[in-house]
Design an enzyme around this catalytic site. Sequence first.
Site, mmCIF file in Angstrom:
data_model
loop_
_atom_site.group_PDB
_atom_site.id
_atom_site.type_symbol
_atom_site.label_atom_id
_atom_site.label_comp_id
_atom_site.label_asym_id
_atom_site.label_seq_id
_atom_site.Cartn_x
_atom_site.Cartn_y
_atom_site.Cartn_z
ATOM 1 N N ASP A 286 0.869 -1.165 0.000
ATOM 2 C CA ASP A 286 0.000 0.000 0.000
ATOM 3 C C ASP A 286 0.915 1.227 0.000
ATOM 4 O O ASP A 286 2.132 1.128 0.149
ATOM 5 C CB ASP A 286 -0.969 -0.017 1.191
HETATM 6 C C1 NOJ Z 1 -4.012 3.961 0.058
HETATM 7 C C2 NOJ Z 1 -5.185 3.046 0.274
HETATM 8 O O1 NOJ Z 1 -5.060 2.430 1.544
HETATM 9 C C3 NOJ Z 1 -5.317 1.972 -0.793
HETATM 10 O O2 NOJ Z 1 -6.530 1.302 -0.588
HETATM 11 C C4 NOJ Z 1 -5.230 2.567 -2.168
HETATM 12 O O3 NOJ Z 1 -5.418 1.573 -3.140
HETATM 13 C C5 NOJ Z 1 -3.886 3.237 -2.310
HETATM 14 N N1 NOJ Z 1 -3.792 4.313 -1.335
HETATM 15 C C6 NOJ Z 1 -3.622 3.786 -3.705
HETATM 16 O O4 NOJ Z 1 -4.355 4.904 -3.951
#
Ligand code: NOJ
Length: 745
Positions: A286
Amino acid sequence: MFASNVVAAPRITSRKLEADRDRVDALIAGMTIQEKAGQLNLLGDPFRFRPMNVNPLDGQGDPARVTRMIREGLVGNLFNGVGAEAGRRIQTIAVEESRLGIPLLFAADIIHGLKTVFPVPLAEAAAFDADLARRTARAAAVEGAASGIHQTYAPMVDVARDQRWGRGVEGAGEDVWLNEVLAVARVRGFQGEKGLADRDALLATPKHFAAYSAAIAGMDYNTTDMSEATLRGTFLPPFRAAFGAGALSVMTAFNDLNGVPASGNPYLLTEILREEWGFTGFVVSDYTAEQELIAHGFAADGRDAARIALLAGMDMSMVSGLFLEHIPDLVETGDVPLARVDQAVRRVLMTKAALGLFDDPYRGCDPERERRVVGSREHRDLAREAGVKSIVLLKNEGGLLPLKPSGQKIALIGPFGADVDNVFGPWTIWGDETRRISLEAGFRAAMDDEADLAVVMGSDVETALPGGIAAAVLAASQADVVVLAIGESARMSGEAQSRTEIDIPAPQRALAEAVSATGKPVVVLLRNGRAMELSGPIKDAGAIVVTWFLGGEMGHAVADIVFGLVSPSGRLPVSFPHRSGQQPYSYDHKITGRPANNALASQEYVARYRETTNTALYPFGHGLTYGAVTYGAVTPAAATLAWDGEVEVSVDITNAGDHAVEETVQLYIRDRVADLTQPGRRLRDFRKVELAAGQTRAVTFTLRRERLEYVGADGRPKVQPGAFDIWLTSSAQAGDLATLNLTPS
Ligand code: NOJ
């Protein structure tokens, strides 16, 4: 135990696989260590970036710099830039101007639609309809793929049992079974049935692996700590189901789990994912999650963080740049074996090959087709259908709903009456802002005489409006019925939007108080991204409808229900508690040694609170229709279930009302005695059944031993012979049970 939800992955012929392997091995043999690190490097797309109020790292700022990096093979993947024409231009840099010509992978957060915005995933879970979830994911994939995207960061399959946590809105709610069923449906929808190389397929990325939703006290990013049985029985099954359906990538979670951050956790990322489950796709971090190992106090610096994440099993780093920066040196010093880097590169390149990118790097990326399919009429109709099916009728005293399209003066009061900013809900970056149907617009289109509708805001979402209440009271007193459109703004749920109390903000409660004091009948239309605590006149309103965030067609979908064009059929995927302080709450909690059942409820020393019993005001599975559905006795065809046998269990359901309805029959079980304490009820199946007015139908489920299994202390499915209670009923708190005995083998 989860076999029924696990389906065969899309077939990749072994000849294609072998050819891909040869091609990928040949590439790896010719790559520099910098080029290898580049394939494991994912940056925000600076070319087509739409700012989202998130992080300065989004877009990585400088298109010229990223162009250079693509040419030099230092970045192999970009995310959150959408658009076919630009996509072709950017891909050309990689394919024609870099030394090896390896195509870029374009990813995006396509969570509930691209230009056509569908209901938020939690709302859609209320439809209890796997095929609907598949179809909306398919439509989102068609729009995404035509816009040049190859991978979506969805579905979120985190089982959300604490409604304070804001991200429950992105998933399928509190129940494990429903999460499994919808994980499978959404993966199938995104990836399609024709294989990943199909021009309409999007690689699905179940997230966040793992236990992200178990954040202590519901505070996003917080620590998680749990037994093996809870991890494997509650939080892992939807992931496993998603991989069974063919998902070939997965995103790690931000949280630490039992002291080890998920993004540097070899038990999760290697032992369970690879060695046990045989997952062959790639693991993406993430957003800066591997860098956050430093803040967790688990890595000393960026180099250490990259080392730990790589050795744990992370294959691709999102935006931090740490893999690119440190892999060459980590390999040089032997801190990370070259073989581990090659393995990660192989996984990424094999996925690019499975997506058909080596055969056609511009796959699906077609401006003409993009213009035709993105935001199409067909998709908008599907958004309305999905919206209608996601709405849940909690309460309807004296048949207050449906309202009449003529001859009834309606006062539509509250911050969400005319509002269009809060119809999409969280996580919509590319939604069509010209297609946001407000409740007012939906009502006007459905009513015969627009003069019968008065629209007054009364209050803002979190702040009072000067003169707002007086205007609302005046409108209410001149109307026959008040429709109160209240709840949360889109910004109040989603990432980092945890709440301490899950109530309606105070200014709106004051508005509800004043409007109800007029004595006019009140219909509450709740806008929400989580289960909420309802109190006072809101709880006491004649009718309460959960309308979530339904996407672009929201106003029409709500009007279809409010004016009775369709009978409501949605069911709660999350329990509405009596009080916020019951969180975390899920219907399938353990019953304790002091159960607060009816017989004991008058006693003080039972599992309850001073202020309330530990039940739900509106439980998981609850939802009314415009009919009147009654259930007969649960009837097993036999009193015993042989170890390897099966038993049919049936119930007669009758619609005594005068509207045709769709009823969701839910099968719950309770294991009376086990070597680990078990929940009071657990959903193990459900079926949607259409019932005409006056119709009775028998609904039959076939039970086998696997449906009775639970996850033992060692993390493995198990079951012991003995008595099981079975319910076929309309919610987690309704119905009579029958008992079935599982005999020893
Ligand atoms: C953070 C989020 O937790 C995740 O779900 C998301 O896909 C990513 N950012 C990318 O934007």
